[in-house]
Write an enzyme that holds these catalytic residues in place. Structure first.
Site, PDB file in Angstrom:
ATOM      1  N   LYS A 119      68.518  21.872  40.857  1.00  0.00           N
ATOM      2  CA  LYS A 119      68.573  23.084  41.681  1.00  0.00           C
ATOM      3  C   LYS A 119      67.292  23.323  42.464  1.00  0.00           C
ATOM      4  O   LYS A 119      67.319  23.870  43.567  1.00  0.00           O
ATOM      5  CB  LYS A 119      68.903  24.283  40.788  1.00  0.00           C
ATOM      6  N   HIS A 153      78.519  34.212  32.882  1.00  0.00           N
ATOM      7  CA  HIS A 153      78.320  33.232  33.944  1.00  0.00           C
ATOM      8  C   HIS A 153      79.396  32.153  33.997  1.00  0.00           C
ATOM      9  O   HIS A 153      79.268  31.190  34.740  1.00  0.00           O
ATOM     10  CB  HIS A 153      76.935  32.565  33.834  1.00  0.00           C
ATOM     11  N   GLU A 189      77.968  26.502  46.766  1.00  0.00           N
ATOM     12  CA  GLU A 189      78.064  27.810  46.130  1.00  0.00           C
ATOM     13  C   GLU A 189      77.011  28.757  46.706  1.00  0.00           C
ATOM     14  O   GLU A 189      75.840  28.396  46.838  1.00  0.00           O
ATOM     15  CB  GLU A 189      77.896  27.677  44.612  1.00  0.00           C
ATOM     16  N   GLU A 198      73.703  26.566  44.917  1.00  0.00           N
ATOM     17  CA  GLU A 198      73.711  25.186  44.461  1.00  0.00           C
ATOM     18  C   GLU A 198      74.921  24.475  45.053  1.00  0.00           C
ATOM     19  O   GLU A 198      75.808  25.108  45.628  1.00  0.00           O
ATOM     20  CB  GLU A 198      73.768  25.108  42.933  1.00  0.00           C
ATOM     21  N   ASN A 224      77.984  21.745  43.927  1.00  0.00           N
ATOM     22  CA  ASN A 224      78.673  20.977  42.903  1.00  0.00           C
ATOM     23  C   ASN A 224      79.236  19.733  43.568  1.00  0.00           C
ATOM     24  O   ASN A 224      80.137  19.818  44.413  1.00  0.00           O
ATOM     25  CB  ASN A 224      79.796  21.798  42.263  1.00  0.00           C
ATOM     26  N   ARG A 282      81.352  17.414  43.112  1.00  0.00           N
ATOM     27  CA  ARG A 282      82.556  16.974  42.406  1.00  0.00           C
ATOM     28  C   ARG A 282      83.707  17.891  42.795  1.00  0.00           C
ATOM     29  O   ARG A 282      83.521  18.859  43.541  1.00  0.00           O
ATOM     30  CB  ARG A 282      82.342  17.060  40.897  1.00  0.00           C
TER      31      ARG A 282
END
Length: 623
Positions: free
Chosen positions: A116, A235, A275, A293, A295, A297
């Site tokens: 990150k 979260h 995101e 961040e 992802n 995938r």
């Protein structure tokens, strides 16, 4: 085109990939651990290879075994699904080096966005707005504490290699920072092998907005619009929807354009998600939406994007991995209607959302909507893996229509004896602020008392159980479970025992709840209502082993003891942490029910414990 595909995953995502591969004429290979020997994904694939013991670290996370399975079966490509090795750049490179096709982004892209701190620096350079915070290399406690104080509380600690809510802590005051940092680092080290963290300013009224992006090997990148994943607990996402409610077209264009810039900055190929965190205190505005961040995938919530765009993202992944271009251009993509997904977990909301494991003796998710699951009736919910049972997905012409559909599905869930969050999901969807799109990531925490349904059986539930038993008795068919619907005529009754109470109830009274279903067997009557299950014992039998009384501290689930904070003879206060268990990749602190003295300590750090094991006793202080 790929002709044989190995899926390096399990559960519902493996089943989902197998379904699309079969539709494309691609043969499939499943891999499985000891715990998954008879799992649905194994039964669904064309071939299956055993890769090791039940713990993921000895099976699904061992890249060498997965590559060997691909070679053994002649698979040309490996699809990692999500979780496990899906964002492991080293594994991706090993797949490529073995002469296989990696169905995912290039290892360099995974590496660039995998941490990150580095990702945020890269996004700043690409002109993507990022959240204020600290992502420096100095990871000393002193420096992190100083930076947190300078940012101002509340502050968010996030593991640089984190994901899925692991290694993340909100800190409300300077006094709590050090203990939160310790816990966050420990969880991050256990989950990701890396305990470095970044700090971010906690956003007021935060909404979690993410954009689905897709790239190919020819430099093309498109977006497939946004999703709202703001309903989270600790979260972890619970309910996701697309498009984001309240998103105007200008803001949508800005955030989606930023997501495409982010993907192009790392030369991205395949499916990915950018995101963002939005400060929604004044609605969704482009100048208040920040990169969090990427992802690298497929996401758990990808079905809602598929539902509003008509695209099969797994098919796109397989086509792009085979060297084809993205099937559609940006101008050919549009939003149609509204889709919502809920994650049905094997957990007990009335027991602090602790995981619930065991055999699915009764399992019925109905026939409405799009159900993504990796289990069937008779399968086992194992303590070794994530507790998600299924994804419940619906599409509607409007958001309100989709909400009603999904709430109805959640309320109709029939699962026993494993407990689920189905009623909790329905309550979230029916909550007035959710229906009015008054959302932020603190929604569940703020309303938790009203969102968790009581697990006490009311009079109508008792009546339903008596009706089921009476009808079964009149049909003289007690040897097999009988699916029943209420209001069947009967003149009998039943003596039932439930949670320490025994009642005789005459059948078919007017108080019967018309929306309950259930079944009986020779020992039980089980009633399903509102997404919950209520079990009654027949013929006044006892309620089973009594719970340990007084201050006995019982293991709430099978797990590993990762910290013991007390010793025999210690004096503790009410609420003081005694020890920490780890189960299903989450930490669970056990605390003292009242002030007293610790005795009979039976737990040690590193030890495995079974559910309801007595870990210690707190003898109350007597005055």
């Amino acid at each position: 085109m790929i002709s044989k595909l190995l899926i390096a995953n399990r559960g519902e995502i493996a089943c989902r990939i197998i379904r699309t591969a079969r539709d494309m004429g691609i043969a499939t290979v499943a891999v499985y651990s000891d715990a998954d020997a008879r799992a649905l994904h194994v039964r669904s694939a064309d071939e299956a290879v055993h890769i090791g013991p039940s713990p993921a670290a000895e099976s699904y996370l061992v890249g060498e075994k997965i590559i060997a399975a691909a070679k053994q079966t002649g698979a040309q490509a490996i699809h990692p699904g999500y979780g496990f090795l899906s964002e492991n750049a080293g594994f991706a490179q090993a797949v490529i080096d073995a002469g296989l096709i990696w169905v995912g982004p290039k290892p360099s892209s995974i590496e660039a966005m995998g941490l990150k701190d580095a990702a945020k620096r890269l996004m700043r350079a690409a002109g993507v707005p990022v959240t204020p915070g600290y992502e420096g290399e100095d990871q000393s406690v002193k420096r992190l504490k100083s930076e947190a104080d300078a940012i101002g509380y509340p502050v968010l600690i996030k593991a640089v290699a984190g994901g899925g809510g692991k290694g993340m802590r909100k800190v409300d005051s300077a006094e709590d920072f050090l203990s939160s940092l310790e816990s966050c680092r420990r969880e991050a080290k256990a989950s990701f092998g890396n305990d470095d963290v970044i700090l971010e300013k906690w956003i007021t009224s935060p909404r979690h907005i993410e954009v689905q992006v897709f790239g190919d090997s020819r430099g093309n990148v498109v977006h497939l619009f946004e999703r709202d994943c703001s309903l989270q607990r600790r979260h972890q996402k619970v309910i996701e929807e697309a498009p984001a409610p309240g998103m105007d077209e200008a803001t949508r264009q800005d955030i989606c354009a930023a997501a495409v810039r982010a993907a192009k900055a790392v030369d991205y190929e395949g499916a990915g998600t950018i995101e963002f965190i939005a400060d929604a205190s004044e609605g969704l505005r482009a100048d208040r939406i920040f990169f969090m961040e990427m992802n690298t995938r497929l996401q758990v919530e990808h079905p809602v994007t598929e539902e509003i765009t008509g695209v099969d993202l797994v098919e796109w992944q397989l086509r792009v991995a085979s060297g084809e271009p993205i099937p559609l251009k940006q101008e050919e993509l549009s939003i149609n209607g509204h889709a919502i997904e809920a994650r049905l977990y094997a957990e007990d909301p009335n027991g602090g959302f602790l995981p619930s494991t065991g055999r699915l003796d009764h399992f019925d998710l109905g026939t409405e909507g799009r159900i993504e699951t990796g289990v069937e009736e008779g399968d086992i919910i194992s303590p070794f893996y994530d507790p998600m049972v299924a994804k419940l997905v619906v599409w509607g012409e409007s958001r309100s229509e989709a909400i009603d559909q999904l709430a109805d599905i959640a309320e109709s869930v029939e699962i026993w004896p494993v407990k689920t969050n189905a009623a909790f999901i329905a309550n979230c969807l029916r909550e007035a602020d959710f229906e009015g799109a008054n959302l932020d990531t603190g929604f569940i925490a703020a309303k938790i008392e009203t969102l968790v349904s009581s697990d006490e059986a009311g009079d109508a539930i008792w009546q339903s159980a008596a009706d089921f038993v009476a009808l079964a008795d009149t049909e003289q068919n007690e040897d097999l479970p009988i699916g029943l619907r209420l209001n069947a005529p009967s003149v009998l009754g039943a003596t039932l025992h439930h949670r320490g109470e025994t009642r005789f109830i005459s059948a078919a009274r007017a108080t019967t709840a018309a929306d309950a279903t259930g079944f009986v067997d020779p020992k039980h009557a089980v009633v399903f209502a509102g997404g919950q299950s209520f079990v009654f014992e027949r013929q006044s039998r006892g309620s089973g082993a009594a719970a340990a009384g007084g201050g006995a501290i019982l293991a709430p689930m099978p797990g590993k003891v990762i910290a013991v904070d007390v010793a025999d003879g210690d004096t503790v206060t009410a609420g003081q942490r005694l020890m920490v268990l780890e189960a299903m990749k989450m930490e669970h602190a056990l605390t003292a029910p009242f002030g007293g003295t610790v005795t009979d300590l039976n737990a040690s750090e590193g030890g495995q414990v079974q559910v309801e094991a007595v870990l210690c006793v707190v003898e109350p202080n007597l005055k």
